[in-house]
Design an enzyme around this catalytic site. Structure first.
Site, mmCIF file in Angstrom:
data_model
loop_
_atom_site.group_PDB
_atom_site.id
_atom_site.type_symbol
_atom_site.label_atom_id
_atom_site.label_comp_id
_atom_site.label_asym_id
_atom_site.label_seq_id
_atom_site.Cartn_x
_atom_site.Cartn_y
_atom_site.Cartn_z
ATOM 1 N N GLY A 121 0.775 -1.240 0.000
ATOM 2 C CA GLY A 121 0.000 0.000 0.000
ATOM 3 C C GLY A 121 0.806 1.288 0.000
ATOM 4 N N HIS A 146 0.625 0.978 -13.231
ATOM 5 C CA HIS A 146 1.453 -0.159 -13.635
ATOM 6 C C HIS A 146 2.902 0.306 -13.764
ATOM 7 C CE1 HIS A 146 2.289 -4.037 -15.440
ATOM 8 N NE2 HIS A 146 3.055 -3.396 -16.303
ATOM 9 N N ASP A 181 -3.800 -4.661 -18.115
ATOM 10 C CA ASP A 181 -2.959 -3.469 -18.270
ATOM 11 C C ASP A 181 -3.119 -2.814 -19.640
ATOM 12 O OD1 ASP A 181 -1.959 -3.876 -15.662
ATOM 13 O OD2 ASP A 181 -0.512 -5.321 -16.432
HETATM 14 C C1 GRF Z 1 3.235 -0.963 -7.734
HETATM 15 O O1 GRF Z 1 4.490 -1.148 -8.337
HETATM 16 C C2 GRF Z 1 2.159 -0.826 -8.780
HETATM 17 O O2 GRF Z 1 2.582 -0.188 -9.930
HETATM 18 C C3 GRF Z 1 1.820 -2.268 -9.077
HETATM 19 O O3 GRF Z 1 1.902 -2.932 -7.832
HETATM 20 C C4 GRF Z 1 2.791 -2.222 -6.972
HETATM 21 C C5 GRF Z 1 2.019 -1.875 -5.741
HETATM 22 O O4 GRF Z 1 2.837 -1.312 -4.732
HETATM 23 N N1 GRF Z 1 0.539 -2.377 -9.734
HETATM 24 P P1 GRF Z 1 2.179 -0.687 -3.436
HETATM 25 O O5 GRF Z 1 1.323 -1.770 -2.790
HETATM 26 O O6 GRF Z 1 1.377 0.504 -3.847
HETATM 27 O O7 GRF Z 1 3.334 -0.313 -2.543
#
Ligand code: GRF
Length: 201
Positions: free
Chosen positions: A20, A120, A156
């Site tokens: 998160g 992404h 995506d």
């Molecule tokens: C991020 O790299 C996002 O782009 C991908 O999953 C990861 C999530 O990271 N979809 P976080 O849980 O927000 O730290």
């Protein structure tokens, strides 16, 4: 159909499966007094997701909604039914997927078309799917980044709202590259949400 601007603060839900960090950036950018919008609900398919804790620490409602892999399509249907109910009850205007690691059904996504975003860690359409940072290293590109996009039924895919670029440096590992991209994600996601809510895109 054009959904934004609303002419009132948007009620935003974030869906997250993991640590998160994007959620944290979004919570900072969209607190209760932001006239554009505020995060009012965080949903996770994983009970132990740090994202749920972070929501609670920020005083935001955190809901665990189970998604059983064992039950296949029935597991997803149940998750989506419960989630839809929550989204309706809380009068949600916009959904932000932030590290949400499941693929939602075309029906769910279509019902939220134009009102659901994802982030992404690559410059889409390059390197969709899992392990985008590793894919970038293996492809030997000199630049990668992150993309915020509207969600459609694909993996995506969907119209791009914005991208931020980062260099791939000699000696980069998946971890160092992921870290550099993540810094940009934390800027890109709030910026993209502002653009969407203000009707710029
Ligand atoms: C991020 O790299 C996002 O782009 C991908 O999953 C990861 C999530 O990271 N979809 P976080 O849980 O927000 O730290």
């Amino acid at each position: 159909m054009r959904h934004f601007p609303l002419g009132r603060p948007a009620r935003i839900a974030v869906m997250a499966s993991g640590r998160g960090s994007n959620l944290e950036a979004l919570l900072k950018a969209f607190p209760p007094d932001n006239p554009l919008g505020r995060i009012v609900l965080v949903i996770s398919d994983r009970r132990e997701a740090l994202a749920l804790q972070k929501a609670l620490e920020a005083g935001v409602e955190a809901a665990y909604v189970p998604w059983s892999r064992r039950q296949g399509a029935a597991g997803r249907e149940r998750f989506e039914r419960l989630t839809e109910q929550l989204l309706m009850d809380r009068r949600i205007d916009l959904i932000l997927l932030a590290g949400f690691m499941r693929l939602l059904s075309p029906e769910f996504v279509q019902a939220w078309e134009g009102r659901i975003l994802n982030i992404h860690p690559s410059l889409l359409p390059q390197f969709p799917g899992l392990f985008a940072q590793r894919q970038a290293l293996e492809a030997g590109v000199s630049e990668t980044g992150c993309t915020v996009h509207f969600v459609d039924a694909g993996m995506d895919t969907g119209p791009i709202v914005l991208q931020r670029r980062v260099p791939v440096l000699p000696g980069d590992t998946v971890e160092t590259l992921a870290e550099r991209i993540l810094e940009q994600e934390h800027l890109a996601y709030p910026e993209a949400v502002r653009k969407v809510l203000s009707g710029e895109v």
